[in-house]
Design an enzyme around this catalytic site. Structure first.
Site: not given
Ligand SMILES: [Zn+2]
Length: 254
Positions: A179, A174, A117, A31, A33, A42, A119
């Protein structure tokens, strides 16, 4: 000796399972980032935390589920970014169920899903339930699966130290402070601090709207500013997560 399943021979893996090892399954995503982090954040972080935690546990860390659930705009910037590569819910559920069922077939009695992650959360929940139902039909009723998000092991003290102005919540974190700091700690060669975005945080309505656009997502795709990230913060967050995961796996599985 390695804790990574993929680096073990089958007899070594079998011996670990027969000895009651916990099988840890990181579940990630590919994804966007932001500009400064790689697509695999992730996928890397839950595996890194799991592998470190496993060093003092009787545990095997399985290869991660690399692709994850569809990126949502208010949590990951959505699907409109090149590189974001997601599984639809029925595919993800099928992959998770097959992999968990395989561990059960191998004789594993203790399984821990390490989610990285946002989701993926409810899908890992559902897959754990389905895998145990399937095991039960086959007459196997002595398997337990725990699941968690690694970032939930950050302590209150660490959150207060990192966010003196208030914690926005992981869904807005995010590609942001947590992160970025963790990547500076675990995978610094993959972070480009010269490309940090200079933006305001994401600003979203209460609803989701389809067709999805990037409305409300800062241009880079980071949902909050990552600018204060440091490797020292990353080491502190990682230490919290590793300690919490070790404590809970020991408490649940002995
Ligand atoms: Zn992420």
């Amino acid at each position: 000796m390695t804790v990574r399943m993929a680096d073990m021979s089958w007899p070594d893996y079998e011996a670990k399972i027969k000895n009651g090892a916990v099988v840890m399954l990181p579940v990630g995503s590919i994804e966007q980032h932001s500009y400064h982090l790689p697509l695999g954040v992730d996928r890397y972080l839950p595996a890194a935390v799991a592998e470190e935690a496993a060093q003092t546990l009787n545990a095997v860390v399985a290869e991660p589920i690399v692709y994850g659930a569809r990126s949502q705009m208010r949590m990951g910037g959505g699907q409109t970014y090149p590189g974001t590569t997601s599984l639809r819910p029925d595919t993800l559920m099928a992959v998770l169920r097959d992999v968990l069922t395989a561990f059960v077939d191998h004789g594993a009695k203790k399984i821990a899903i390490v989610n990285g992650h946002y989701e993926n959360m409810m899908f890992t929940y559902e897959a754990a339930d389905l895998a145990l139902r399937e095991a039960k039909i086959l007459g196997i009723d002595d398997v337990a699966i725990m699941r968690f998000e690694y970032w939930d092991y950050m302590t209150k003290e660490t959150i207060a130290a990192l966010f003196p102005d208030g914690y926005p919540g992981m869904e807005l974190e995010h590609a942001a402070l947590i992160e970025t700091s963790l990547m500076l700690h675990y995978r610094p060669a993959l972070v480009d601090m010269a490309r940090l975005p200079q933006e305001a945080p994401g600003d979203f309505p209460t609803y989701d709207l389809f067709p999805a656009t990037r409305a409300g997502v800062p241009p880079s795709g980071a949902l909050s500013p990552p600018n204060r990230a440091t490797a020292e913060y990353g080491a502190r967050i990682a230490a919290d997560c590793v300690a919490g995961i070790r404590r809970d796996i020991a408490a649940v599985f002995g």
